[in-house]
Design a protein around this motif. Sequence first.
Motif, PDB file in Angstrom:
ATOM      1  N   GLU A   1       4.569 -11.114  -7.204  1.00 39.38           N
ATOM      2  CA  GLU A   1       3.842 -11.788  -8.296  1.00 39.38           C
ATOM      3  C   GLU A   1       2.335 -11.719  -8.052  1.00 39.38           C
ATOM      4  OE1 GLU A   1       6.879 -15.305  -9.876  1.00 39.38           O
ATOM      5  OE2 GLU A   1       5.650 -15.678  -8.110  1.00 39.38           O
ATOM      6  N   LEU A   2       1.958 -11.944  -6.779  1.00 36.05           N
ATOM      7  CA  LEU A   2       0.540 -11.873  -6.423  1.00 36.05           C
ATOM      8  C   LEU A   2       0.012 -10.467  -6.676  1.00 36.05           C
ATOM      9  CD1 LEU A   2      -1.974 -13.208  -5.034  1.00 36.05           C
ATOM     10  CD2 LEU A   2      -1.085 -12.334  -2.878  1.00 36.05           C
ATOM     11  N   LYS A   3       0.769  -9.471  -6.261  1.00 35.18           N
ATOM     12  CA  LYS A   3       0.336  -8.087  -6.445  1.00 35.18           C
ATOM     13  C   LYS A   3       0.223  -7.756  -7.936  1.00 35.18           C
ATOM     14  CE  LYS A   3       1.342  -3.270  -5.278  1.00 35.18           C
ATOM     15  NZ  LYS A   3       1.394  -2.765  -6.661  1.00 35.18           N
ATOM     16  N   ALA A   4       1.178  -8.235  -8.738  1.00 38.10           N
ATOM     17  CA  ALA A   4       1.134  -7.963 -10.177  1.00 38.10           C
ATOM     18  C   ALA A   4      -0.142  -8.526 -10.789  1.00 38.10           C
ATOM     19  CB  ALA A   4       2.367  -8.558 -10.852  1.00 38.10           C
ATOM     20  N   LEU A   5      -0.520  -9.760 -10.384  1.00 36.11           N
ATOM     21  CA  LEU A   5      -1.758 -10.353 -10.906  1.00 36.11           C
ATOM     22  C   LEU A   5      -2.973  -9.565 -10.433  1.00 36.11           C
ATOM     23  CD1 LEU A   5      -3.303 -12.582 -12.434  1.00 36.11           C
ATOM     24  CD2 LEU A   5      -3.268 -13.929 -10.341  1.00 36.11           C
ATOM     25  N   GLN A   6      -2.974  -9.210  -9.141  1.00 33.60           N
ATOM     26  CA  GLN A   6      -4.110  -8.455  -8.611  1.00 33.60           C
ATOM     27  C   GLN A   6      -4.243  -7.111  -9.326  1.00 33.60           C
ATOM     28  OE1 GLN A   6      -3.046  -8.598  -4.431  1.00 33.60           O
ATOM     29  NE2 GLN A   6      -4.564 -10.192  -4.026  1.00 33.60           N
ATOM     30  N   ASP A   7      -3.110  -6.467  -9.618  1.00 29.51           N
ATOM     31  CA  ASP A   7      -3.171  -5.192 -10.332  1.00 29.51           C
ATOM     32  C   ASP A   7      -3.746  -5.384 -11.735  1.00 29.51           C
ATOM     33  OD1 ASP A   7      -2.138  -3.934  -8.156  1.00 29.51           O
ATOM     34  OD2 ASP A   7      -0.093  -3.756  -8.924  1.00 29.51           O
ATOM     35  N   LYS A   8      -3.401  -6.517 -12.351  1.00 25.68           N
ATOM     36  CA  LYS A   8      -3.905  -6.828 -13.685  1.00 25.68           C
ATOM     37  C   LYS A   8      -5.426  -7.036 -13.663  1.00 25.68           C
ATOM     38  CE  LYS A   8      -2.282 -10.046 -17.242  1.00 25.68           C
ATOM     39  NZ  LYS A   8      -1.321 -11.143 -17.431  1.00 25.68           N
ATOM     40  N   LEU A   9      -5.922  -7.575 -12.548  1.00 28.84           N
ATOM     41  CA  LEU A   9      -7.356  -7.859 -12.432  1.00 28.84           C
ATOM     42  C   LEU A   9      -8.151  -6.619 -12.037  1.00 28.84           C
ATOM     43  CD1 LEU A   9      -7.267 -11.290 -10.563  1.00 28.84           C
ATOM     44  CD2 LEU A   9      -7.565 -10.869 -12.992  1.00 28.84           C
ATOM     45  N   ASP A  10      -7.457  -5.563 -11.671  1.00 28.94           N
ATOM     46  CA  ASP A  10      -8.123  -4.340 -11.254  1.00 28.94           C
ATOM     47  C   ASP A  10      -9.030  -3.848 -12.382  1.00 28.94           C
ATOM     48  OD1 ASP A  10      -8.460  -2.751  -9.108  1.00 28.94           O
ATOM     49  OD2 ASP A  10      -6.942  -1.275  -9.675  1.00 28.94           O
ATOM     50  N   GLY A  11     -10.272  -3.538 -12.039  1.00 29.04           N
ATOM     51  CA  GLY A  11     -11.211  -3.124 -13.080  1.00 29.04           C
ATOM     52  C   GLY A  11     -12.189  -4.237 -13.430  1.00 29.04           C
ATOM     53  N   GLY A  12     -11.849  -5.468 -13.094  1.00 26.34           N
ATOM     54  CA  GLY A  12     -12.769  -6.595 -13.267  1.00 26.34           C
ATOM     55  C   GLY A  12     -13.629  -6.725 -12.020  1.00 26.34           C
ATOM     56  N   ALA A  13     -13.947  -7.984 -11.635  1.00 27.07           N
ATOM     57  CA  ALA A  13     -14.684  -8.188 -10.384  1.00 27.07           C
ATOM     58  C   ALA A  13     -13.840  -7.609  -9.252  1.00 27.07           C
ATOM     59  CB  ALA A  13     -14.937  -9.675 -10.162  1.00 27.07           C
ATOM     60  N   LYS A  14     -14.504  -6.920  -8.326  1.00 23.66           N
ATOM     61  CA  LYS A  14     -13.807  -6.254  -7.223  1.00 23.66           C
ATOM     62  C   LYS A  14     -12.952  -7.253  -6.440  1.00 23.66           C
ATOM     63  CE  LYS A  14     -15.052  -3.549  -3.139  1.00 23.66           C
ATOM     64  NZ  LYS A  14     -13.777  -2.838  -3.047  1.00 23.66           N
TER      65      LYS A  14
END
Lengths: 489, 65
Positions: free
Chosen positions: A285-298
């Motif tokens: 779940e954490l990885k899914a959220l982090q992947d979703k945030l990819d492209g935003g703030a590093k």
Amino acid sequence: MLSVDCLLQPIDLDSMRAKLADGGCSSSSCGSSAKPGDMDEATWEKIKDHPCYSEEAHHYFARMHVAVAPACNIQCNYCNRKYDCANESRPGVVSEKLTPDEATRKVITVANEVPQLSVLGIAGPGDACYDWAKSKTTFENIASDIPDIKLCISTNGLMLPDRVDELAAMNVDHVTITINMVDPEIGTKIYPWIFYKGKRYTELEASQILHERQMLGLEMLTARGILTKINSVMIPGVNDEHLVEVNKWVKERGAFLHNVMPLISDPAHGTHFGLTGQRGPTAMELKALQDKLDGGAKLMRHCRQCRADAVGLLGEDRGQEFTKDLLPETVTYDSSKREAYREVVARERGDHVAAKQEAIGEVRAADSAGTLLVAVATKGGGRVNVHFGHATEFQVYEAGPKGIVFVGHRKVEQYCEGGFGEDATLDSVIGALDGVELVLCAKIGDCPKDQLAAAGIAVIDAHAHDYIESAISAEYQARYGASEIALTA
Amino acid sequence: MAYKIIASQCTVCGACEFECPNAAIKMKGDMYIIDPAKCTECEGAFDKPQCAEVCPVPKTCVPAK
């Protein structure tokens, strides 16, 4: 070729010098900078030795936290201020509080013993910007004794705007703010109260004030060129979806890094969330959220949520070697070990970066849509260098069309204690490796290897002591590589 | 008219010490105590006693009765 491996254990200065004198480096890229192409020189100077701000640096450099500022001005539902346990590793937990004088002696003692030390942080329990007099005295003492150590502070942000000018004057160039929401309505589920200007605020008003102060503090730091890391605790059902919005807001205000951390919640910790059964997210779940945030703030993905008195490389904690009763009465800083270590690292790092870039190029050149999630047993130096049974955590990388990306770590129970592996422990390790297809380690026995294979996880120890990325590239190519690569391999 | 600290619940964070407008709170041994001679319960200075407002543990800074 030089290896940093040997330096990860305490080592005497003479053998370090011998390593240095051990002749040149075989690689043509020796001495080249590890600086990423898209980063300016000034920023790289600030982060290149900071294990929390640079994923690459965390293989080589260590941090220590001193718990000098125990007072806090807000209450968070994931924190219980009475909690203290030497066997727990999570933020806010500490076994002994230090006075600024004790902290100074501790830092100098560690600097003399741990050559990897590059960063001193004040990170709770309590809030460093609220309990300011103690934080400030500690920083001033250390800066005069060890001028090249990086000073770092972590705060909830409520008193941050009042401290920004003093932080800038003391050359603190890394500040972490914990921001869990940008919508005060969501804040009411996380913060029961704050204490601000002589008054306790609750409900919406509390979160409204906290939010405004956090944004102001962040903007002020950005205006002064101080690097900021935003920590967000991911609380499923409370702010998990909302963190996308938080990421957007902090990026707009110049945050350098965004670190999404999983909520740690256990009834035994006595926190509000622990007692009310609020669960933390799973690794996937954490990885899914982090992947979703990819492209935003590093994103920072290598956070280990370390203790407030941690000492050592990320993922290790040598705090118990430097408790108050073990500190000498008087201690003088000796810079020789740290200097020698830096020299060795500078060389090794250039070599590692060249190998890493080559490996990433190979994976991209395979031109496959296939992805491979790999867990690596490492103790630093950027190499595959830990026995499967000795690993207490695995670093997880994803190889695919984007190259090789570090995606996080998984903590596990050590499978092999005293040479005997337990089946129950192996089951929990397999559970922790959910989603991982391949494990790279320095060595593994046949029995656990077969059991992992039965669970669908391949384990390979043929790349012992190789660079992590080189090993991953070889395995990726073996699975997805073009036929001519396979033929020449 | 004074407050006291319930020692068994205190986390020794020290927030009360520097919020106290009367410097009535001091470390004694390994515990903070409130000097009843100096404590005014913050009357005239704040709406509510500062030690109780900032204390992270409920019912730990209480009236000494």
